[in-house]
Every structure is written in structure tokens, then in C-alpha cells.
Design a protein around this motif. Structure first.
Motif, PDB file in Angstrom:
ATOM      1  N   LEU A  50       0.862  -1.180   0.000  1.00 23.58           N
ATOM      2  CA  LEU A  50       0.000   0.000   0.000  1.00 23.58           C
ATOM      3  C   LEU A  50       0.899   1.231   0.000  1.00 23.58           C
ATOM      4  CD1 LEU A  50      -2.775  -0.710   2.690  1.00 23.58           C
ATOM      5  CD2 LEU A  50      -3.031  -0.708   0.195  1.00 23.58           C
ATOM      6  N   ARG A  51       0.554   2.191  -0.871  1.00 16.95           N
ATOM      7  CA  ARG A  51       1.293   3.463  -0.931  1.00 16.95           C
ATOM      8  C   ARG A  51       0.318   4.624  -0.803  1.00 16.95           C
ATOM      9  NH1 ARG A  51       6.513   3.116  -2.882  1.00 16.95           N
ATOM     10  NH2 ARG A  51       7.098   0.998  -3.447  1.00 16.95           N
ATOM     11  N   ASN A  52       0.828   5.765  -0.352  1.00 13.73           N
ATOM     12  CA  ASN A  52      -0.012   6.961  -0.299  1.00 13.73           C
ATOM     13  C   ASN A  52       0.070   7.727  -1.628  1.00 13.73           C
ATOM     14  OD1 ASN A  52       2.424   8.299  -0.255  1.00 13.73           O
ATOM     15  ND2 ASN A  52       2.243   9.023   1.868  1.00 13.73           N
ATOM     16  N   ALA A  53      -0.623   8.878  -1.691  1.00 11.37           N
ATOM     17  CA  ALA A  53      -0.699   9.639  -2.943  1.00 11.37           C
ATOM     18  C   ALA A  53       0.673  10.136  -3.394  1.00 11.37           C
ATOM     19  CB  ALA A  53      -1.668  10.814  -2.772  1.00 11.37           C
ATOM     20  N   GLN A  54       1.596  10.266  -2.433  1.00 14.90           N
ATOM     21  CA  GLN A  54       2.958  10.713  -2.770  1.00 14.90           C
ATOM     22  C   GLN A  54       3.857   9.531  -3.181  1.00 14.90           C
ATOM     23  OE1 GLN A  54       1.427  11.910   0.303  1.00 14.90           O
ATOM     24  NE2 GLN A  54       0.682  13.501  -1.073  1.00 14.90           N
ATOM     25  N   GLY A  55       3.283   8.336  -3.186  1.00 17.39           N
ATOM     26  CA  GLY A  55       4.058   7.172  -3.603  1.00 17.39           C
ATOM     27  C   GLY A  55       4.890   6.547  -2.488  1.00 17.39           C
ATOM     28  N   GLU A  56       4.741   7.043  -1.271  1.00 17.81           N
ATOM     29  CA  GLU A  56       5.484   6.456  -0.143  1.00 17.81           C
ATOM     30  C   GLU A  56       4.823   5.155   0.303  1.00 17.81           C
ATOM     31  OE1 GLU A  56       6.941  10.431   2.260  1.00 17.81           O
ATOM     32  OE2 GLU A  56       4.831   9.876   2.383  1.00 17.81           O
ATOM     33  N   ALA A  57       5.633   4.130   0.520  1.00 19.72           N
ATOM     34  CA  ALA A  57       5.091   2.838   0.958  1.00 19.72           C
ATOM     35  C   ALA A  57       4.636   2.926   2.416  1.00 19.72           C
ATOM     36  CB  ALA A  57       6.146   1.754   0.802  1.00 19.72           C
ATOM     37  N   LYS A  58       3.429   2.426   2.657  1.00 23.46           N
ATOM     38  CA  LYS A  58       2.857   2.422   4.011  1.00 23.46           C
ATOM     39  C   LYS A  58       2.911   1.022   4.598  1.00 23.46           C
ATOM     40  CE  LYS A  58       0.912   6.624   4.212  1.00 23.46           C
ATOM     41  NZ  LYS A  58       0.757   7.474   5.394  1.00 23.46           N
ATOM     42  N   LEU A  59       2.629   0.044   3.756  1.00 25.88           N
ATOM     43  CA  LEU A  59       2.537  -1.352   4.202  1.00 25.88           C
ATOM     44  C   LEU A  59       3.209  -2.205   3.146  1.00 25.88           C
ATOM     45  CD1 LEU A  59       1.385  -3.743   5.845  1.00 25.88           C
ATOM     46  CD2 LEU A  59      -0.777  -3.428   4.632  1.00 25.88           C
ATOM     47  N   ASP A  60       4.034  -3.128   3.598  1.00 20.05           N
ATOM     48  CA  ASP A  60       4.759  -4.017   2.692  1.00 20.05           C
ATOM     49  C   ASP A  60       4.619  -5.438   3.238  1.00 20.05           C
ATOM     50  OD1 ASP A  60       7.459  -3.739   0.643  1.00 20.05           O
ATOM     51  OD2 ASP A  60       7.263  -5.553   1.822  1.00 20.05           O
ATOM     52  N   GLN A  61       4.087  -6.326   2.429  1.00 19.48           N
ATOM     53  CA  GLN A  61       3.885  -7.728   2.840  1.00 19.48           C
ATOM     54  C   GLN A  61       4.511  -8.655   1.813  1.00 19.48           C
ATOM     55  OE1 GLN A  61      -0.343  -8.376   2.843  1.00 19.48           O
ATOM     56  NE2 GLN A  61      -0.665  -7.314   4.781  1.00 19.48           N
ATOM     57  N   VAL A  62       5.151  -9.706   2.289  1.00 20.90           N
ATOM     58  CA  VAL A  62       5.600 -10.790   1.414  1.00 20.90           C
ATOM     59  C   VAL A  62       5.005 -12.083   1.959  1.00 20.90           C
ATOM     60  CG1 VAL A  62       7.576 -12.114   0.571  1.00 20.90           C
ATOM     61  CG2 VAL A  62       7.738  -9.630   0.785  1.00 20.90           C
ATOM     62  N   GLY A  63       4.350 -12.848   1.095  1.00 16.86           N
ATOM     63  CA  GLY A  63       3.720 -14.080   1.559  1.00 16.86           C
ATOM     64  C   GLY A  63       3.288 -14.937   0.397  1.00 16.86           C
ATOM     65  N   VAL A  64       2.461 -15.943   0.697  1.00 20.21           N
ATOM     66  CA  VAL A  64       2.032 -16.863  -0.352  1.00 20.21           C
ATOM     67  C   VAL A  64       0.516 -16.851  -0.531  1.00 20.21           C
ATOM     68  CG1 VAL A  64       4.005 -18.413  -0.053  1.00 20.21           C
ATOM     69  CG2 VAL A  64       1.888 -18.860   1.200  1.00 20.21           C
ATOM     70  N   ASN A  65       0.127 -17.134  -1.764  1.00 19.24           N
ATOM     71  CA  ASN A  65      -1.266 -17.393  -2.129  1.00 19.24           C
ATOM     72  C   ASN A  65      -1.308 -18.770  -2.764  1.00 19.24           C
ATOM     73  OD1 ASN A  65      -3.249 -14.586  -3.490  1.00 19.24           O
ATOM     74  ND2 ASN A  65      -2.916 -15.250  -1.408  1.00 19.24           N
ATOM     75  N   PHE A  66      -2.239 -19.613  -2.311  1.00 17.60           N
ATOM     76  CA  PHE A  66      -2.454 -20.896  -2.988  1.00 17.60           C
ATOM     77  C   PHE A  66      -3.524 -20.705  -4.059  1.00 17.60           C
ATOM     78  CE2 PHE A  66      -1.479 -22.694   1.438  1.00 17.60           C
ATOM     79  CZ  PHE A  66      -0.120 -22.749   1.166  1.00 17.60           C
ATOM     80  N   ILE A  67      -3.309 -21.313  -5.209  1.00 16.46           N
ATOM     81  CA  ILE A  67      -4.267 -21.159  -6.301  1.00 16.46           C
ATOM     82  C   ILE A  67      -4.300 -22.442  -7.120  1.00 16.46           C
ATOM     83  CG2 ILE A  67      -2.531 -20.014  -7.759  1.00 16.46           C
ATOM     84  CD1 ILE A  67      -4.913 -18.298  -8.828  1.00 16.46           C
ATOM     85  N   ARG A  68      -5.498 -22.798  -7.547  1.00 12.44           N
ATOM     86  CA  ARG A  68      -5.700 -24.068  -8.224  1.00 12.44           C
ATOM     87  C   ARG A  68      -4.986 -24.095  -9.584  1.00 12.44           C
ATOM     88  NH1 ARG A  68      -8.977 -27.915  -6.541  1.00 12.44           N
ATOM     89  NH2 ARG A  68      -9.956 -26.493  -5.037  1.00 12.44           N
ATOM     90  N   VAL A  69      -4.428 -25.255  -9.897  1.00 17.76           N
ATOM     91  CA  VAL A  69      -3.812 -25.478 -11.208  1.00 17.76           C
ATOM     92  C   VAL A  69      -4.929 -25.906 -12.172  1.00 17.76           C
ATOM     93  CG1 VAL A  69      -2.144 -26.896 -12.475  1.00 17.76           C
ATOM     94  CG2 VAL A  69      -1.622 -26.151 -10.138  1.00 17.76           C
ATOM     95  N   ARG A  70      -5.005 -25.227 -13.321  1.00 23.11           N
ATOM     96  CA  ARG A  70      -6.094 -25.517 -14.264  1.00 23.11           C
ATOM     97  C   ARG A  70      -5.958 -26.927 -14.824  1.00 23.11           C
ATOM     98  NH1 ARG A  70      -5.713 -21.185 -17.443  1.00 23.11           N
ATOM     99  NH2 ARG A  70      -7.446 -20.044 -16.522  1.00 23.11           N
ATOM    100  N   ALA A  71      -4.747 -27.298 -15.179  1.00 24.15           N
ATOM    101  CA  ALA A  71      -4.509 -28.608 -15.804  1.00 24.15           C
ATOM    102  C   ALA A  71      -3.379 -29.327 -15.053  1.00 24.15           C
ATOM    103  CB  ALA A  71      -4.146 -28.411 -17.279  1.00 24.15           C
ATOM    104  N   PRO A  72      -3.718 -29.960 -13.900  1.00 23.95           N
ATOM    105  CA  PRO A  72      -2.665 -30.576 -13.073  1.00 23.95           C
ATOM    106  C   PRO A  72      -2.007 -31.759 -13.802  1.00 23.95           C
ATOM    107  CG  PRO A  72      -4.754 -30.446 -11.856  1.00 23.95           C
ATOM    108  CD  PRO A  72      -5.058 -30.123 -13.286  1.00 23.95           C
TER     109      PRO A  72
END
Lengths: 147, 147
Positions: free
Chosen positions: B125-147
Motif C-alpha cells: 500500500l502506498r499513499n498519494a505521494q508514492g510512499e510505501a505504508k505497508l509491505d507484505q511478502v507471503g504466499v497465495n495458494f491457487i488451483r492449477v487448471r490442468a494438473p
């Protein structure tokens, strides 16, 4: 008020218990995390989560509330810069009663701001069987009583 | 629906913008994080945060909602195991308009579950001036279309 001097390495705080209702899971999800397994019992059962499950951010917010009630609201808290890890180990399901705990991992005074103490802590939520649901490691800033 | 195959390393998603009102900052704080600087303008001004500031968990929840609206609600999402880091870099103050972005850092298919893809991402998340407010690194699980 609790200050930096009142916390010691290795200290463990009981954060009490919290009942998670289906209604609040759905209310939080509607506002912030409208994915099917957080909104609907059947969609939850058919997902990897195995039932109507709280948003991970809802679990974090519940733990925050337990922290506030257990010690932060009687502490000279100064906020936090973030967490080193947030682990959603098991889904938090509707109807569960969770218990919370905090452990002080280490403490030091800020080198730039001698009035500010930095507590590194682990916070956990567990279910009635003692299984960990949520595990967080991060920092709490807290005022030094006598800088 | 977007599946694992539709995401590529280095891809950047615009998560749109979000206006943060004083009313919602106070409402969230009353429920989950009742510390003075999240509840009261004057207490916020007198704190290190410099104004009525959203709970860090509120900022994370706002970012979650932006993710849901921008891509997750049209993705075959399977949840998440957590985050490697959550950094509250600057306070999110009442009246700010934030913009969000996601970057896909890496992707792989689960070795235990070939139907499940694992995206490692950075969300900000950044503000209108482009300064970072929140920085997250993590994972998302998502289905494989053709396993």
C-alpha cells in the motif's frame, strides 16, 4: 501502567480465551475478505479449509483484541513496525474457542530513541485441543519508564 | 476464473485505490485494536503516529479487500499459509487515499498436491505521494487448471 522495565525475556502472558461465532466470521469476510470459504458453510466444507473458516486477517485481529485486553490497554504502548512472520497453521472454524498466549523473546532499548523499548514477541492462538492455529513473531514498542 | 497458469513471475497487478475514513479507523479499532492512537484524533496527534492512525491489522484487512476485488474473486484461490513479513512502514492516517499493488515474486506447484499452485507475492500500500505504508511478502495458494 506497564512499561518496558516490567517485561522480561522468557516471560509468558496468558491472553485469555475467545469464542469465534459463524456470524462474526461472515461479517468480517463481507467487509474485508469475501472469498467463498469465509462466507458460506457449504463452500467452506467443500474447500481445503474443511468448514466455515475465519479470514486469516480476522484471526490476527482477534489475537490483537486479546492482546489489548490482556496487557496492552494497561501498557505504555507505542505501536509496532511489523512482524517477521505470520503463520496460519490450521483454519479457525466457526464455533471454536481459542486461547491466546504471548512470550517475550527478547528486549532492548532503541539506540535512536532512548525513551522507546522494543519487545520481540511470539503470539499464538490455540484451539481447545492445544493445537496451534496462528503463530506470529514480531515487535511491540513500549515506553521506557526511566530512560 | 484465473488459475495458476495465468500468473507469471515478475507480473505486477494494480489493486486500485482506497479512501480511509476516520469513521472506519475508529470502528475497526473499537472492535479489534482499542489503543488510544487508533481511537482518538488528539491521542493520535500526541503519539509517535502523528494523527488518527489505522490499526496495522486494519491496513492489512484493507489490502486484503483490495486483493479480493482486483483478482482473488475471479481466481480459483485456495487460501494461504501465511506471510514471511509484514512491515508497517508509515502510519495510515485518516483521510488518506491509498493505492495497492501486487508483484508475483515466484511460482511453483506443490510437490504434495499437484492440483495446488503456490504464488509467492509482494503486496504494498502506498499513499498519494508514492510512499510505501505497508509491505507484505507471503504466499497465495491457487488451483492449477490442468494438473
Amino acid at each position: 501502567m506497564l512499561h518496558y522495565e516490567d517485561f522480561s525475556e522468557g516471560q509468558i502472558f496468558d491472553l485469555g480465551s475467545y469464542y469465534v461465532s459463524a456470524e462474526e466470521i461472515v461479517a468480517f469476510a463481507r467487509e474485508f475478505d469475501p472469498q467463498p470459504f469465509h462466507l458460506n458453510e457449504e463452500a467452506g466444507r467443500n474447500s481445503v479449509l474443511g468448514g466455515l473458516a475465519a479470514s486469516g486477517w480476522h484471526s490476527c485481529s482477534i489475537l490483537m483484541r486479546m492482546m489489548a485486553d490482556a496487557y496492552l490497554n494497561r501498557s505504555a504502548g507505542m505501536g509496532s513496525s511489523g512482524l517477521d512472520e505470520v503463520k496460519w497453521l490450521r483454519p479457525v472454524l466457526a464455533g471454536e474457542t481459542l486461547s491466546g498466549a504471548m512470550e517475550v523473546l527478547s528486549k532492548r532499548v532503541s539506540s535512536k530513541r532512548p525513551e522507546m523499548g522494543i519487545l520481540k514477541c511470539r503470539w499464538q492462538l490455540r484451539n481447545a485441543q492445544g493445537e496451534a492455529k496462528l503463530d506470529q513473531v514480531g515487535v511491540n514498542f513500549i515506553r521506557v519508564r526511566a530512560p
